[in-house]
Motif scaffolding. Structure first.
Motif, PDB file in Angstrom:
ATOM      1  N   LEU A  14       5.957  -7.391  -6.102  1.00  0.00           N
ATOM      2  CA  LEU A  14       5.594  -5.976  -6.152  1.00  0.00           C
ATOM      3  C   LEU A  14       6.797  -5.099  -6.474  1.00  0.00           C
ATOM      4  O   LEU A  14       7.883  -5.262  -5.913  1.00  0.00           O
ATOM      5  CB  LEU A  14       5.013  -5.516  -4.821  1.00  0.00           C
ATOM      6  CG  LEU A  14       3.548  -5.773  -4.511  1.00  0.00           C
ATOM      7  CD1 LEU A  14       3.152  -5.022  -3.251  1.00  0.00           C
ATOM      8  CD2 LEU A  14       2.643  -5.411  -5.664  1.00  0.00           C
ATOM      9  N   LYS A  15       6.569  -4.164  -7.349  1.00  0.00           N
ATOM     10  CA  LYS A  15       7.566  -3.152  -7.678  1.00  0.00           C
ATOM     11  C   LYS A  15       6.863  -1.809  -7.782  1.00  0.00           C
ATOM     12  O   LYS A  15       5.766  -1.719  -8.329  1.00  0.00           O
ATOM     13  CB  LYS A  15       8.267  -3.489  -8.998  1.00  0.00           C
ATOM     14  CG  LYS A  15       9.368  -2.507  -9.394  1.00  0.00           C
ATOM     15  CD  LYS A  15      10.076  -2.982 -10.663  1.00  0.00           C
ATOM     16  CE  LYS A  15      11.191  -2.017 -11.068  1.00  0.00           C
ATOM     17  NZ  LYS A  15      11.903  -2.497 -12.275  1.00  0.00           N
ATOM     18  N   PHE A  16       7.505  -0.769  -7.220  1.00  0.00           N
ATOM     19  CA  PHE A  16       6.920   0.566  -7.306  1.00  0.00           C
ATOM     20  C   PHE A  16       8.028   1.596  -7.378  1.00  0.00           C
ATOM     21  O   PHE A  16       9.004   1.539  -6.615  1.00  0.00           O
ATOM     22  CB  PHE A  16       6.032   0.864  -6.099  1.00  0.00           C
ATOM     23  CG  PHE A  16       5.376   2.214  -6.173  1.00  0.00           C
ATOM     24  CD1 PHE A  16       4.179   2.369  -6.864  1.00  0.00           C
ATOM     25  CD2 PHE A  16       5.957   3.324  -5.582  1.00  0.00           C
ATOM     26  CE1 PHE A  16       3.580   3.617  -6.953  1.00  0.00           C
ATOM     27  CE2 PHE A  16       5.370   4.568  -5.667  1.00  0.00           C
ATOM     28  CZ  PHE A  16       4.171   4.717  -6.360  1.00  0.00           C
ATOM     29  N   ASN A  22      14.341   3.809 -10.567  1.00  0.00           N
ATOM     30  CA  ASN A  22      14.806   3.897  -9.185  1.00  0.00           C
ATOM     31  C   ASN A  22      13.697   3.408  -8.263  1.00  0.00           C
ATOM     32  O   ASN A  22      13.056   4.195  -7.555  1.00  0.00           O
ATOM     33  CB  ASN A  22      15.199   5.328  -8.840  1.00  0.00           C
ATOM     34  CG  ASN A  22      15.819   5.442  -7.456  1.00  0.00           C
ATOM     35  OD1 ASN A  22      16.341   4.472  -6.915  1.00  0.00           O
ATOM     36  ND2 ASN A  22      15.740   6.630  -6.859  1.00  0.00           N
ATOM     37  N   PRO A  23      13.431   2.092  -8.269  1.00  0.00           N
ATOM     38  CA  PRO A  23      12.299   1.567  -7.497  1.00  0.00           C
ATOM     39  C   PRO A  23      12.495   1.712  -5.997  1.00  0.00           C
ATOM     40  O   PRO A  23      13.567   1.418  -5.465  1.00  0.00           O
ATOM     41  CB  PRO A  23      12.251   0.093  -7.915  1.00  0.00           C
ATOM     42  CG  PRO A  23      13.636  -0.225  -8.347  1.00  0.00           C
ATOM     43  CD  PRO A  23      14.171   1.034  -8.972  1.00  0.00           C
ATOM     44  N   ILE A  24      11.434   2.158  -5.331  1.00  0.00           N
ATOM     45  CA  ILE A  24      11.465   2.219  -3.878  1.00  0.00           C
ATOM     46  C   ILE A  24      11.075   0.860  -3.287  1.00  0.00           C
ATOM     47  O   ILE A  24      11.487   0.499  -2.185  1.00  0.00           O
ATOM     48  CB  ILE A  24      10.540   3.352  -3.369  1.00  0.00           C
ATOM     49  CG1 ILE A  24      10.749   3.587  -1.866  1.00  0.00           C
ATOM     50  CG2 ILE A  24       9.075   3.064  -3.660  1.00  0.00           C
ATOM     51  CD1 ILE A  24      10.039   4.806  -1.349  1.00  0.00           C
ATOM     52  N   ILE A  25      10.277   0.110  -4.034  1.00  0.00           N
ATOM     53  CA  ILE A  25       9.935  -1.282  -3.687  1.00  0.00           C
ATOM     54  C   ILE A  25      10.249  -2.124  -4.910  1.00  0.00           C
ATOM     55  O   ILE A  25       9.817  -1.798  -6.019  1.00  0.00           O
ATOM     56  CB  ILE A  25       8.448  -1.409  -3.304  1.00  0.00           C
ATOM     57  CG1 ILE A  25       8.161  -0.604  -2.024  1.00  0.00           C
ATOM     58  CG2 ILE A  25       8.044  -2.862  -3.122  1.00  0.00           C
ATOM     59  CD1 ILE A  25       6.690  -0.457  -1.709  1.00  0.00           C
ATOM     60  N   SER A  49       5.369   3.497   4.256  1.00  0.00           N
ATOM     61  CA  SER A  49       4.044   4.082   4.012  1.00  0.00           C
ATOM     62  C   SER A  49       3.572   3.775   2.599  1.00  0.00           C
ATOM     63  O   SER A  49       2.388   3.485   2.371  1.00  0.00           O
ATOM     64  CB  SER A  49       4.081   5.596   4.235  1.00  0.00           C
ATOM     65  OG  SER A  49       4.374   5.901   5.583  1.00  0.00           O
ATOM     66  N   THR A  50       4.491   3.830   1.650  1.00  0.00           N
ATOM     67  CA  THR A  50       4.135   3.516   0.259  1.00  0.00           C
ATOM     68  C   THR A  50       3.585   2.097   0.154  1.00  0.00           C
ATOM     69  O   THR A  50       2.571   1.861  -0.518  1.00  0.00           O
ATOM     70  CB  THR A  50       5.365   3.669  -0.650  1.00  0.00           C
ATOM     71  OG1 THR A  50       5.808   5.033  -0.620  1.00  0.00           O
ATOM     72  CG2 THR A  50       5.039   3.279  -2.084  1.00  0.00           C
ATOM     73  N   LEU A  51       4.242   1.157   0.836  1.00  0.00           N
ATOM     74  CA  LEU A  51       3.765  -0.226   0.790  1.00  0.00           C
ATOM     75  C   LEU A  51       2.370  -0.338   1.402  1.00  0.00           C
ATOM     76  O   LEU A  51       1.513  -1.066   0.865  1.00  0.00           O
ATOM     77  CB  LEU A  51       4.747  -1.150   1.514  1.00  0.00           C
ATOM     78  CG  LEU A  51       4.367  -2.631   1.540  1.00  0.00           C
ATOM     79  CD1 LEU A  51       4.152  -3.186   0.138  1.00  0.00           C
ATOM     80  CD2 LEU A  51       5.429  -3.448   2.281  1.00  0.00           C
ATOM     81  N   MET A  58      -4.676   1.887  -2.570  1.00  0.00           N
ATOM     82  CA  MET A  58      -4.767   3.321  -2.819  1.00  0.00           C
ATOM     83  C   MET A  58      -3.707   3.790  -3.814  1.00  0.00           C
ATOM     84  O   MET A  58      -3.827   4.867  -4.377  1.00  0.00           O
ATOM     85  CB  MET A  58      -4.656   4.093  -1.504  1.00  0.00           C
ATOM     86  CG  MET A  58      -5.869   3.899  -0.617  1.00  0.00           C
ATOM     87  SD  MET A  58      -5.799   4.851   0.926  1.00  0.00           S
ATOM     88  CE  MET A  58      -4.657   3.855   1.873  1.00  0.00           C
ATOM     89  N   LEU A  59      -2.661   2.998  -3.984  1.00  0.00           N
ATOM     90  CA  LEU A  59      -1.653   3.214  -5.021  1.00  0.00           C
ATOM     91  C   LEU A  59      -1.574   1.952  -5.862  1.00  0.00           C
ATOM     92  O   LEU A  59      -1.722   0.844  -5.336  1.00  0.00           O
ATOM     93  CB  LEU A  59      -0.271   3.482  -4.405  1.00  0.00           C
ATOM     94  CG  LEU A  59       0.112   4.894  -3.980  1.00  0.00           C
ATOM     95  CD1 LEU A  59       1.522   4.864  -3.400  1.00  0.00           C
ATOM     96  CD2 LEU A  59       0.045   5.860  -5.147  1.00  0.00           C
ATOM     97  N   ARG A  60      -1.315   2.117  -7.137  1.00  0.00           N
ATOM     98  CA  ARG A  60      -1.104   0.962  -8.010  1.00  0.00           C
ATOM     99  C   ARG A  60       0.385   0.657  -8.104  1.00  0.00           C
ATOM    100  O   ARG A  60       1.203   1.555  -8.338  1.00  0.00           O
ATOM    101  CB  ARG A  60      -1.651   1.237  -9.416  1.00  0.00           C
ATOM    102  CG  ARG A  60      -3.166   1.188  -9.518  1.00  0.00           C
ATOM    103  CD  ARG A  60      -3.574   1.229 -10.982  1.00  0.00           C
ATOM    104  NE  ARG A  60      -4.999   1.292 -11.169  1.00  0.00           N
ATOM    105  CZ  ARG A  60      -5.802   0.221 -11.244  1.00  0.00           C
ATOM    106  NH1 ARG A  60      -5.285  -0.987 -11.125  1.00  0.00           N
ATOM    107  NH2 ARG A  60      -7.096   0.363 -11.435  1.00  0.00           N
ATOM    108  N   ALA A  61       0.750  -0.601  -7.948  1.00  0.00           N
ATOM    109  CA  ALA A  61       2.135  -1.017  -8.119  1.00  0.00           C
ATOM    110  C   ALA A  61       2.542  -0.886  -9.583  1.00  0.00           C
ATOM    111  O   ALA A  61       1.702  -0.991 -10.489  1.00  0.00           O
ATOM    112  CB  ALA A  61       2.317  -2.461  -7.656  1.00  0.00           C
ATOM    113  N   SER A  62       3.843  -0.658  -9.823  1.00  0.00           N
ATOM    114  CA  SER A  62       4.345  -0.618 -11.189  1.00  0.00           C
ATOM    115  C   SER A  62       4.223  -1.986 -11.839  1.00  0.00           C
ATOM    116  O   SER A  62       3.957  -2.107 -13.040  1.00  0.00           O
ATOM    117  CB  SER A  62       5.804  -0.157 -11.197  1.00  0.00           C
ATOM    118  OG  SER A  62       5.957   1.076 -10.531  1.00  0.00           O
ATOM    119  N   SER A  63       4.437  -3.028 -11.027  1.00  0.00           N
ATOM    120  CA  SER A  63       4.249  -4.403 -11.492  1.00  0.00           C
ATOM    121  C   SER A  63       4.053  -5.293 -10.276  1.00  0.00           C
ATOM    122  O   SER A  63       4.285  -4.884  -9.140  1.00  0.00           O
ATOM    123  CB  SER A  63       5.448  -4.880 -12.329  1.00  0.00           C
ATOM    124  OG  SER A  63       6.639  -4.840 -11.557  1.00  0.00           O
ATOM    125  N   GLY A  64       3.620  -6.524 -10.518  1.00  0.00           N
ATOM    126  CA  GLY A  64       3.351  -7.448  -9.427  1.00  0.00           C
ATOM    127  C   GLY A  64       1.893  -7.392  -8.992  1.00  0.00           C
ATOM    128  O   GLY A  64       1.064  -6.698  -9.604  1.00  0.00           O
TER     129      GLY A  64
END
Length: 217
Positions: A14-16, A22-25, A49-51, A58-64
């Motif tokens: 997972l990446k977000f 500047n990934p937070i995850i 919270s993002t994770l 409810m949020l889509r990951a940038s990748s993964g």
């Protein structure tokens, strides 16, 4: 491989990012087995919270990928993710997120509509949960007429209403006195013991140390 050997929920690569580059995850791999309570810890702003929002679709990951029972589900359509959330996920938000225009009881049973559960059955289950968490006398009140601690317990009633396979809780004991906090933690552990997985974002080291596994962000 048997179904029991497959983690109920997992994140793979997972990446977000809220800001480009500047990934937070970043490249997160973690498994959340059945019958476990997992603590997510880390400083404010590290993505707890993002994770939870990503794992809860409810949020889509940038990748993964987010995998539910071994199947990638974060790539489903919006309607497909919504159906999965309604049937299998329960949420306890940090601010309780109750609708101020509706009664406590209506806030709890609202999710039944999205699952196709009968309102009559949902109301019966809701009253049992309200009594369990000692807020049964608040059923007809509006959220503005109850305390923050009561609101958090009511949010837990809503999350547990349908016996979801996955419960995601963001600081569920943050507004509670020690005795009530222990009641909430015990309820989450009991729910996990039914075969569910519970994931808790928390700053409380005592709560984190009591969990079955610990993910630090």
């Amino acid at each position: 491989m048997t179904s029991a050997a497959v983690p109920l929920l997992a994140a793979s690569g997972l990446k977000f990012s809220y800001v480009v580059d500047n990934p937070i995850i970043d490249n997160l791999h973690v498994e959340f087995p059945r019958e476990t309570v997992t603590a997510l810890t880390g400083r404010s702003g590290t993505g707890k919270s993002t994770l939870l929002y990503i794992l809860g679709l409810m949020l889509r990951a940038s990748s993964g990928y987010v995998l539910y029972d071994g199947t990638p589900v974060n790539t489903l359509s919006d309607s497909g993710r919504a159906r999965l959330r309604a049937r299998h996920f329960g949420f306890v938000f940090q601010d309780a997120a109750l609708d101020p225009t509706r009664t406590v009881l209506d806030n709890i049973v609202e999710t039944a509509l999205y699952r196709g559960q009968s309102r009559k059955d949902a109301i019966t289950q809701a009253h049992a949960l309200l009594e369990r968490f000692d807020v049964q006398l608040r059923a007809s009140h509006k959220p503005g007429q109850i305390s923050g601690g009561q609101a958090q317990r009511i949010a837990l009633c809503r999350a547990l209403l349908a016996g979801p396979a996955v419960v995601l809780a963001d600081e569920p004991t943050g507004n509670l006195d020690p005795a009530t906090a222990q009641l909430v933690v015990s309820a989450l552990r009991s729910h996990a013991a039914t075969g569910a997985t519970v994931i808790i974002a928390t700053h409380d080291p005592n709560l984190a140390s009591s969990c079955d596994q610990h993910v630090s962000l």
